[in-house]
Design an enzyme around this catalytic site. Structure first.
Site, PDB file in Angstrom:
ATOM      1  CB  CYS A  44      -8.109 -28.705  18.373  1.00 16.77           C
ATOM      2  SG  CYS A  44      -8.095 -27.363  19.557  1.00 16.77           S
TER       3      CYS A  44
ATOM      4  NE  ARG B 180      -4.579 -31.439  13.938  1.00 21.41           N
ATOM      5  CZ  ARG B 180      -5.140 -30.963  12.829  1.00 21.41           C
ATOM      6  NH1 ARG B 180      -4.794 -31.450  11.666  1.00 21.41           N
ATOM      7  NH2 ARG B 180      -6.038 -30.008  12.885  1.00 21.41           N
TER       8      ARG B 180
ATOM      9  CD1 TRP C 208      -1.500 -25.709  20.299  1.00 21.80           C
ATOM     10  CD2 TRP C 208      -2.883 -24.055  19.722  1.00 21.80           C
ATOM     11  NE1 TRP C 208      -0.741 -24.597  20.019  1.00 21.80           N
ATOM     12  CE2 TRP C 208      -1.556 -23.566  19.664  1.00 21.80           C
ATOM     13  CE3 TRP C 208      -3.921 -23.181  19.398  1.00 21.80           C
ATOM     14  CZ2 TRP C 208      -1.254 -22.250  19.296  1.00 21.80           C
ATOM     15  CZ3 TRP C 208      -3.607 -21.878  19.028  1.00 21.80           C
ATOM     16  CH2 TRP C 208      -2.287 -21.427  18.990  1.00 21.80           C
TER      17      TRP C 208
ATOM     18  CG  ASN D  55      -9.600 -27.845  14.936  1.00 19.50           C
ATOM     19  OD1 ASN D  55      -9.144 -26.813  15.413  1.00 19.50           O
ATOM     20  ND2 ASN D  55      -9.098 -28.430  13.874  1.00 19.50           N
ATOM     21  N   GLY D  56     -11.420 -25.197  16.448  1.00 20.98           N
ATOM     22  CA  GLY D  56     -11.782 -23.895  15.881  1.00 20.98           C
ATOM     23  C   GLY D  56     -12.167 -22.932  16.983  1.00 20.98           C
TER      24      GLY D  56
ATOM     25  CD  GLU E 173      11.586 -21.101   7.021  1.00 14.97           C
ATOM     26  OE1 GLU E 173      10.818 -20.161   7.306  1.00 14.97           O
ATOM     27  OE2 GLU E 173      11.342 -22.284   7.318  1.00 14.97           O
TER      28      GLU E 173
ATOM     29  CE  LYS F 202      11.637 -23.734  10.152  1.00  8.72           C
ATOM     30  NZ  LYS F 202      10.425 -24.006   9.594  1.00  8.72           N
TER      31      LYS F 202
ATOM     32  CD  GLU G  90       8.838 -22.637  13.243  1.00  5.45           C
ATOM     33  OE1 GLU G  90       7.663 -22.546  12.921  1.00  5.45           O
ATOM     34  OE2 GLU G  90       9.699 -23.166  12.492  1.00  5.45           O
TER      35      GLU G  90
ATOM     36  CG  HIS H 269      20.157   2.063   9.261  1.00  4.19           C
ATOM     37  ND1 HIS H 269      20.710   3.309   9.126  1.00  4.19           N
ATOM     38  CD2 HIS H 269      20.393   1.423   8.085  1.00  4.19           C
ATOM     39  CE1 HIS H 269      21.237   3.430   7.911  1.00  4.19           C
ATOM     40  NE2 HIS H 269      21.073   2.291   7.270  1.00  4.19           N
TER      41      HIS H 269
ATOM     42  CE  LYS I  35       3.684 -29.778   9.306  1.00  6.77           C
ATOM     43  NZ  LYS I  35       4.952 -29.088   9.028  1.00  6.77           N
TER      44      LYS I  35
HETATM   45  C1  G6P Z   1       2.052 -22.765  11.461  1.00 10.87           C
HETATM   46  C2  G6P Z   1       3.257 -23.676  11.399  1.00 10.87           C
HETATM   47  C3  G6P Z   1       4.317 -23.069  10.489  1.00 10.87           C
HETATM   48  C4  G6P Z   1       3.712 -22.811   9.109  1.00 10.87           C
HETATM   49  C5  G6P Z   1       2.487 -21.903   9.207  1.00 10.87           C
HETATM   50  C6  G6P Z   1       1.736 -21.850   7.883  1.00 10.87           C
HETATM   51  O1  G6P Z   1       2.356 -21.620  12.161  1.00 10.87           O
HETATM   52  O2  G6P Z   1       3.791 -23.884  12.683  1.00 10.87           O
HETATM   53  O3  G6P Z   1       5.417 -23.961  10.357  1.00 10.87           O
HETATM   54  O4  G6P Z   1       4.681 -22.223   8.280  1.00 10.87           O
HETATM   55  O5  G6P Z   1       1.565 -22.434  10.163  1.00 10.87           O
HETATM   56  O6  G6P Z   1       1.234 -23.124   7.612  1.00 10.87           O
HETATM   57  P1  G6P Z   1       0.781 -23.598   6.197  1.00 10.87           P
HETATM   58  O7  G6P Z   1       0.233 -24.968   6.404  1.00 10.87           O
HETATM   59  O8  G6P Z   1      -0.266 -22.632   5.733  1.00 10.87           O
HETATM   60  O9  G6P Z   1       1.977 -23.573   5.310  1.00 10.87           O
END
Ligand code: G6P
Length: 612
Positions: free
Chosen positions: A2, A27, A79, A105-106, A485, A489, A492, A508, A607
């Site tokens: 949010c 965000r 969100w 937000n929260g 990662e 990526k 995502e 395994h 984000k």
């Molecule tokens: C969210 C984002 C990820 C990020 C994670 C941790 O899930 O979508 O891309 O890696 O938060 O975020 P931070 O700001 O703590 O690195």
């Protein structure tokens, strides 16, 4: 997650709020809305979908005579947490009396109990949100003193939340409150702003105040008064933002993600150079000393998402070079695991935003058990940076794309610096090794540049495989950490199912999923285990897999083992695997581009995740 914005001044609030909300789109959100006070009446426009839907709603209503005029207002991108995305669940929410409007937000954790309480007092609810409880509760306590009503209401809420609040009969002020979720105040001449993040207000002002934990601000067009949790007025530092709006724009690229991938050479330079002094690593720490690094007996790294994947690499580096037992933990699990940390533990906290609530709470848990906390953070002055005992900033600049790329690489670079510094403090490496590492880190930007120049090869591979149903990433040791990662990526941004596996573990179980044509991306850059990884690649190849291999340019992988090979510059002793993330990021990007995905704002993702 949010986003909150607010404006008070002498201009029309609604266009400013709509523009500001657009700047927070990165965000992640599913609906949006604004509320403006006009003649002691709160008017609200809100709807599901993108800001452009909200713009159309405002424009159409205006044509039909339903204006949203006024010089004070709040806005929100939602969100969904409590209640599905819908018009009615969108913010702002207004109290039954029409006197109070809130954006939030929260999460309010005790919202069920409060809802029952308010229903017993005759309040009717129209949405499924926890936010509506807040606005009704404030209304319940409101007897003419807005701040007193807000204070009484928040004293009953548990959870973490940032709030923007306005009262119909106080059109000359906004109230902002923060517990957990971030909130800033932007200061300008004859007008002031509130926002969840800087890009929202950057075109209007570069002067900001960051609200601290449980601080409440009363904002008029001419003044900002901040109070602590005891209601005492406190002095707040005004921070000057040094970057400008260009950093939050695409600069000719189609997406922020590719722009940020391309920025990585500069980002690594900016992050590493200030930490090298007289050919030695100087992390510029103030509260964590070399003595602390010698004293500690174990290291725990807490983080979420991609930052956790950096933690997996950092764990390996610290164990390898500094010979201290280290573990990387997912922050949301760590907090509730009664973790084995004490005053001899160093807790490293990795976060791009510095606001991820799970990471923040994990850090507090470690702190409460006596551990020193050292954060690696991108956003200056953010909660995690401020609360940790010490901080190393990654100078990645503002990262807008939800899927992190440049901040991830900067965190990796800092992990190397930190592991080496700890190793040096503990006498595990000498000056010679330190200098070798430094010269390797200084070479990285040029080699990333070379890899980026070769992006057409990756683009071509993406055009070949973008229809894959499922993709497997394999590697050993650090290559496995990078595979985690690469896989994240890809899923995502492209929504393709993918999994990362330790190459030796595949047989395994997961190898049962490999069939004719399944794509496997194999990382074989960790030279001590090169042969073993090649054997694992052969295992999948023998079962019909299509293979993209990533390896060092001083070796080769035959055509009958891999269908496509990406070579990364060699000559590194310590950090070569750090380069292989570049083709993985590019691959994810181009696959998503081929599939027409919303690359910078993937569905359901946020984000900065400020709820547990
Ligand atoms: C969210 C984002 C990820 C990020 C994670 C941790 O899930 O979508 O891309 O890696 O938060 O975020 P931070 O700001 O703590 O690195």
């Amino acid at each position: 997650m949010c986003g909150i914005v607010g404006y008070i001044g002498n201009k029309q609030a609604s266009p400013i709020l709509l523009d500001a909300l657009e700047k927070l789109e990165y965000r992640g959100y599913d609906s949006a809305g604004i509320a403006v006070i006009d003649n002691n009446k709160i008017n609200i426009k809100k709807c599901i979908g993108k800001i452009e839907n909200l713009r159309s709603l405002v424009a159409n209503d205006e044509k039909n005579g339903s204006h949203i005029y006024g010089n004070v207002g709040i806005g929100h991108t939602r969100w969904a947490t409590h209640g599905k995305p819908s018009d009615v669940n969108s913010h702002p929410h207004i109290s039954q009396s029409g006197m109070v409007a809130v954006v939030h937000n929260g999460i309010v954790e005790n919202y069920m109990e409060l809802r029952t309480f308010l229903e017993s007092k005759g309040y009717k609810f129209v949405s499924d949100t926890d936010t509506e409880i807040i606005v009704q509760l404030i209304d319940f306590y409101y007897t003419g003193d807005p701040v007193a009503a807000v204070r009484q209401a928040i004293s009953r809420l548990s959870g973490s939340y940032a709030l923007g609040i306005m009262f119909a009969d106080y059109p000359w002020q906004l109230i902002a409150f923060r517990k957990g979720s971030p909130l800033i105040i932007g200061l300008s001449d004859g007008e002031n702003y509130i926002a969840s993040d800087i890009p929202a207000i950057l075109e209007h002002t570069k002067k900001i105040i960051r609200l601290g934990e449980q601080e409440l601000a009363v904002i008029t067009s001419e003044s900002v008064s901040v109070f602590n949790s005891f209601g005492e007025r406190i002095h707040k530092e005004v921070q000057e933002i040094t970057w400008n709006i260009d950093a939050a724009q695409k600069g000719g690229y189609e997406h922020f993600m590719i722009k940020e991938i391309m920025e990585q050479p500069t980002v690594i330079k900016n992050t590493v150079s200030p930490r090298i002094s007289a050919s030695a690593i100087d992390l510029g720490l103030k509260n964590i000393t070399d003595k602390d690094f010698r004293r500690i007996t174990n290291v725990v790294i807490v983080a979420c998402g991609s930052a956790y994947h950096v933690g997996v690499v950092a764990k390996m580096l610290i164990e390898k070079y500094a010979r201290i037992p280290a573990r990387a933990e997912i922050a949301s699990e760590f907090r509730y695991s009664d973790p084995m940390v004490n005053e001899n533990t160093l807790t490293i906290v990795i976060s791009q935003s510095g606001e991820t609530i799970d990471t923040q709470y994990a850090m507090r848990e470690a702190k409460s058990k006596g551990s020193k906390t050292l954060s690696i953070v991108n956003v200056v002055g953010s909660s995690i940076a401020s609360e940790s005992d010490d901080v190393i900033y990654t100078w990645a600049g503002t990262e807008i794309a939800v899927a992190t790329t440049k901040a991830y690489s900067a965190q990796l670079a800092v992990s190397y610096l930190l592991a080496f510094h700890i190793a040096k403090c503990r006498g595990c490496i000498g000056e010679k090794e330190e200098q070798e590492l430094i010269s390797e880190l200084e070479r990285i930007p040029d080699d990333i540049e070379k890899l980026l120049e070769g992006k057409n090869q990756i683009q071509f591979m993406a055009s070949k495989y973008f229809n894959a149903q499922s993709i497997f990433f394999i590697g050993r040791n650090i290559d496995h950490a990078l595979a985690l990662e690469g896989s994240l990526k890809l899923k995502e941004v492209s929504y393709i199912h993918s999994e990362a596996y330790a190459a030796g573990e595949l047989k395994h179980g997961t190898i049962s999923l490999i069939e004719d044509g399944t794509l496997v991306v194999a990382l074989a850059t960790y030279m001590p285990l090169f042969e073993k990884t090649v054997s694992n690649i052969k295992e999948v190849k023998a079962r019909g897999a299509q293979v993209i291999a990533i390896t060092s340019d001083n070796t080769s992988i035959p055509e009958d083992v891999a269908d496509n090979v990406v070579y990364i510059p060699s000559g590194y002793k310590y950090i070569e695997p750090m380069l292989s993330i570049i083709p993985l990021q590019l691959f994810a990007y181009y696959v998503a581009a081929n599939r027409g995905c919303d690359i910078d704002k993937p569905r359901n993702l946020a984000k900065s995740v400020t709820v547990e």
